[in-house]
Design a protein around this motif. Structure first.
Motif, PDB file in Angstrom:
ATOM      1  N   ARG A  93       0.749  -0.917   0.083  1.00  0.00           N
ATOM      2  CA  ARG A  93      -0.453  -0.546  -0.376  1.00  0.00           C
ATOM      3  C   ARG A  93       0.614   1.368   0.506  1.00  0.00           C
ATOM      4  NH1 ARG A  93      -3.833   1.966   4.029  1.00  0.00           N
ATOM      5  NH2 ARG A  93      -5.154   3.331   3.041  1.00  0.00           N
ATOM      6  N   ALA A 114      -0.035   2.076  -3.459  1.00  0.00           N
ATOM      7  CA  ALA A 114      -1.099   2.880  -3.188  1.00  0.00           C
ATOM      8  C   ALA A 114      -1.870   4.532  -4.097  1.00  0.00           C
ATOM      9  CB  ALA A 114      -1.771   2.742  -2.177  1.00  0.00           C
ATOM     10  N   PRO A 115      -2.768   4.518  -4.565  1.00  0.00           N
ATOM     11  CA  PRO A 115      -2.084   6.563  -4.863  1.00  0.00           C
ATOM     12  C   PRO A 115      -2.083   7.566  -3.162  1.00  0.00           C
ATOM     13  CG  PRO A 115      -4.540   5.953  -4.774  1.00  0.00           C
ATOM     14  CD  PRO A 115      -3.658   4.883  -4.700  1.00  0.00           C
ATOM     15  N   ASP A 154      -4.269   9.369  -1.738  1.00  0.00           N
ATOM     16  CA  ASP A 154      -5.015   9.876  -1.247  1.00  0.00           C
ATOM     17  C   ASP A 154      -6.185   8.657   0.023  1.00  0.00           C
ATOM     18  OD1 ASP A 154      -6.005   8.556  -3.613  1.00  0.00           O
ATOM     19  OD2 ASP A 154      -7.514   9.669  -4.148  1.00  0.00           O
ATOM     20  N   ALA A 155      -5.385   7.809  -0.319  1.00  0.00           N
ATOM     21  CA  ALA A 155      -5.997   6.075   0.337  1.00  0.00           C
ATOM     22  C   ALA A 155      -5.723   6.293   1.570  1.00  0.00           C
ATOM     23  CB  ALA A 155      -4.716   5.201  -0.656  1.00  0.00           C
ATOM     24  N   VAL A 178      -8.176   7.100   3.872  1.00  0.00           N
ATOM     25  CA  VAL A 178      -8.855   5.714   3.970  1.00  0.00           C
ATOM     26  C   VAL A 178      -8.568   4.912   5.480  1.00  0.00           C
ATOM     27  CG1 VAL A 178     -10.291   4.107   3.266  1.00  0.00           C
ATOM     28  CG2 VAL A 178      -9.718   6.465   1.890  1.00  0.00           C
ATOM     29  N   ALA A 179      -9.916   4.289   6.072  1.00  0.00           N
ATOM     30  CA  ALA A 179      -9.749   3.564   6.953  1.00  0.00           C
ATOM     31  C   ALA A 179     -10.747   2.283   7.075  1.00  0.00           C
ATOM     32  CB  ALA A 179      -9.606   3.649   8.461  1.00  0.00           C
ATOM     33  N   ALA A 180     -10.401   1.094   7.346  1.00  0.00           N
ATOM     34  CA  ALA A 180     -12.136   0.220   6.947  1.00  0.00           C
ATOM     35  C   ALA A 180     -12.726   0.298   8.162  1.00  0.00           C
ATOM     36  CB  ALA A 180     -11.269  -1.632   6.899  1.00  0.00           C
ATOM     37  N   GLY A 181     -13.617   1.869   8.301  1.00  0.00           N
ATOM     38  CA  GLY A 181     -14.259   1.949   9.376  1.00  0.00           C
ATOM     39  C   GLY A 181     -16.118   0.510   9.759  1.00  0.00           C
ATOM     40  N   TRP A 182     -15.887   0.208   8.119  1.00  0.00           N
ATOM     41  CA  TRP A 182     -16.724  -0.602   8.257  1.00  0.00           C
ATOM     42  C   TRP A 182     -16.319  -1.934   8.978  1.00  0.00           C
ATOM     43  CZ3 TRP A 182     -14.925  -5.237   6.058  1.00  0.00           C
ATOM     44  CH2 TRP A 182     -13.918  -5.020   5.100  1.00  0.00           C
ATOM     45  N   LEU A 183     -15.072  -2.151   9.351  1.00  0.00           N
ATOM     46  CA  LEU A 183     -14.401  -3.404   9.390  1.00  0.00           C
ATOM     47  C   LEU A 183     -14.035  -3.405  11.658  1.00  0.00           C
ATOM     48  CD1 LEU A 183     -13.597  -6.702   9.888  1.00  0.00           C
ATOM     49  CD2 LEU A 183     -11.228  -5.505   8.754  1.00  0.00           C
ATOM     50  N   ASP A 231     -16.023  -1.086  12.709  1.00  0.00           N
ATOM     51  CA  ASP A 231     -17.838  -0.655  13.295  1.00  0.00           C
ATOM     52  C   ASP A 231     -18.494  -2.353  13.790  1.00  0.00           C
ATOM     53  OD1 ASP A 231     -17.717   1.419  13.211  1.00  0.00           O
ATOM     54  OD2 ASP A 231     -19.301   0.999  11.668  1.00  0.00           O
TER      55      ASP A 231
END
Ligand code: ZN
Ligand code: ZN
Ligand code: ZN
Ligand code: ZN
Lengths: 420, 420
Positions: free
Chosen positions: A79, A83-84, A86-87, A90-95, A97
């Protein structure tokens, strides 16, 4: 002859047998997993052999479902390489949660540590800091469930090749891994006749130490030594903890395997003086060495490091609470981990080799009578609040610690790193 | 000389090069991953080398975050061996909720298949069925996002040792793995000069086939052959799909690598007659062979199998829609996968060797003008609804297929397993 008698001089245990004992200690002592609990594990890919032993012990103990999230250093590194830009916000908020939901549903939590301490050392510190901040933000609800001790949780270690190479850079990989395993097994007390009983005895010793500190109910601790003259005020109604403790779900567990510390909540606004770190801090891939900070009214107003100072500065700037203390812990210099002479570059071990402080989030469990108290009340009592919680070592055989009583008297607590 | 010209007779590719091409096909063709998307991967532990190649290609394509959930056969098996009986009605709803949240946030989904087809063969079928039901229930929201094609998704395969041993039981493990890789690479079209262009050409062929079936707009298909005489009504306003398709997030992707099928939505209430499976069905660890079922008014009223009949019966009893059809697909017997002669015991491959049916959930994308239509309207048009979607093969070189037009005429569609 009684088949239940264990031999007094047992044959040396195989690696597989020690690994199985570490798994058993993690499930029966570390987590004290209850029948009907789910278990959520995080582990490096390399640790699959330990995950499998733990999974079996967990199901035998009555777990309904064991879910393991494996992490992979190579994929993590990809990553930062590809990765670009802007990555990195970003974090895995869904995970996060989902995980918080599991904990609210009384799932137990096990973290297997063994990451390469210098994995991200060569990467852009700005990206590393942004990625950490994004992760801390989304993981806040589940971190709070852990720090508030809502559920039983445990951390144990696995000697991955990358970690072993960092700890023993002059050895072949095979020898380095073997040496690191020997240190982990010894510190985790896997090798005696009855490891579960050995942990019960160790917990009793730590409980006695905590009780004695609670009875004296100090107003502050005074640390003195080379580069250090620091008064750490303790929170109003602070409690000392260490070894086995009851989580809020009623399960008595040992969050850290190994553990040698007794610790409590300092007062976020009553820390003054200066202090020097006595061991490097390995923070998410960067080594931070020779930390020197100065406190005024609980806040770090000056911070330097001979290496990794930029990362240190970023960390302390994460939020308002990141430059204040959330933990103070006492560990005698004679602790087995300190005596091993190994610098693990891993907090789980190094914090148990030395007395330490942590910036960031405080443990509510280290305060009496918190029920029904809101965040403002807890803060007024001295409990700090932050996205982070990072321990760094300030103890050595050159450090003296005094307790300052509520009436202002000084009592010796440690002399030259040992209990006075 | 132009350095961009590729050699006409390339040197045979190394395994590492083929694996990297499979990763590139998965990311660029299978997912057609867009800049700024998250990617969620599920994979067996053994597939880490492919996960790493895919992760790199994904970040190069602009992914913000790749999250991989590894599964481990040994840990999965430990649950059936050691967990208490009440464990098998528990599923990780918290994780399913998190995953659905990721998909609703436009994360792409990649599944790497390679599980041991007979892993749970020796386990208590009741526990297996209960665990599957509990999983299906919690995963329904994310399954619906996939079946409704809300996001771009893809499945590719990895030749794990356990799978390879099942497919080639008479070979050594090393030879079995090598043979399975050769079959996967060939079916996935990794070995030509320009695999991305080869996939574009293949997609064009499948699109032409689908258009022709859409133009003829049959009322039903009639399958005839040994043990089979079945009329499959097609849903009102059904659409044939196959190869590349546009997901509802606007991304044109190839859900299955490999794929050879064109498929549509049958009418849930208009299927009559009997049909025999032509290949074993490997259902979550159990092999179900020689399925023979009879339909009345769309519902399976009689079901037999020479092996695994109890599992088949349980599956069909999952819910009301589990005994009705959700998919009918046409695949010529000359498909490369059929010609390989390999029984993969994995739906991704075996369904592309033969025409097939699926019981359970229908694909809304195989219906025209669904926007704003509620579940009752879709059901009246013939779209089936269920927790499950399970494909089983009914095609061979002995099967003829007629299309029945809206006016009742019969037109040849396939003869002896080939397009008529
Ligand atoms: Zn500590
Ligand atoms: Zn700490
Ligand atoms: Zn199909
Ligand atoms: Zn299907």
């Amino acid at each position: 002859m009684d088949t239940h008698v264990r031999p007094t001089h047992p044959v040396p245990l195989t690696h597989a047998a020690q690994l199985d004992r570490l798994a058993e200690i993690s499930v029966r002592v570390g987590l004290n997993l209850a029948h009907g609990q789910e278990l959520v594990i995080t582990a490096p890919l390399d640790a699959a052999p330990l995950v499998r032993r733990i999974t079996e012990h967990a199901y035998r103990a009555g777990a309904t479902l064991v879910t393991t999230f494996y992490s992979d250093d190579e994929s993590k590194l990809a990553r930062f390489r590809f990765a670009p830009d802007d990555a990195f916000d970003v974090a895995a908020g869904w995970l996060a949660d989902g995980t918080a939901q599991a904990f609210r549903g009384n799932a137990a939590r096990l973290a297997i540590t063994g990451e390469n301490p210098s994995l991200l050392g060569g990467q852009d510190p700005d990206k590393v800091a942004r990625a950490n901040r994004a992760n801390s933000r989304v993981n806040r609800p589940s971190l709070e469930l852990i720090t508030n001790f809502a559920i039983n949780w445990n951390i144990v270690a696995y000697a991955t090749p990358a970690w072993a190479r960092t700890v023993f850079p002059n050895e072949s990989e095979a020898v380095a891994v073997e040496k690191l395993w020997a240190a982990i097994f010894a510190a985790s007390r896997t090798d005696g006749d009855d490891p579960v009983a050995a942990w019960a005895a160790h917990n009793a010793t730590l409980a006695t130490r905590g009780r004695s500190l609670n009875e004296r109910n100090f107003s502050a601790l005074h640390f003195r030594g080379p580069g250090t003259d620091l008064v750490v005020g303790l929170a109003d109604g602070h409690l000392w903890a260490g070894g086995a403790e009851a989580a809020m779900n009623g399960i008595v567990c040992n969050p850290n395997i190994p553990t040698e510390e007794v610790f409590t909540t300092p007062h976020r606004a009553r820390v003054d003086g200066f202090v020097r770190s006595t061991k490097p801090l390995s923070y998410q891939g960067t080594l931070i060495e020779d930390i020197m900070v100065r406190f005024e009214d609980g806040r770090i107003v000056e911070a330097h490091a001979s290496r990794g100072e930029n990362v240190l500065t970023r960390v302390l700037g994460t939020d308002e609470g990141a430059s204040r203390l959330g933990e103070v812990a006492l560990v005698p210099h004679s602790s087995p981990i300190s005596q091993s002479g190994v610098l693990f570059q891993n907090t789980l071990f190094d914090e148990n080799a030395a007395s330490h402080l942590a910036v960031g989030q405080a443990y509510t469990k280290c305060l009496s009578n918190t029920e029904g108290q809101d965040a403002a009340t807890l803060a007024a009592r001295g409990a700090n609040s932050s996205l982070i919680h990072i321990d760094w070592m300030i103890g050595s055989n050159e450090i003296d610690v005094d307790g300052i009583t509520q009436s202002g008297d000084h009592q010796p607590v440690m002399r030259r790193g040992e209990w006075a």
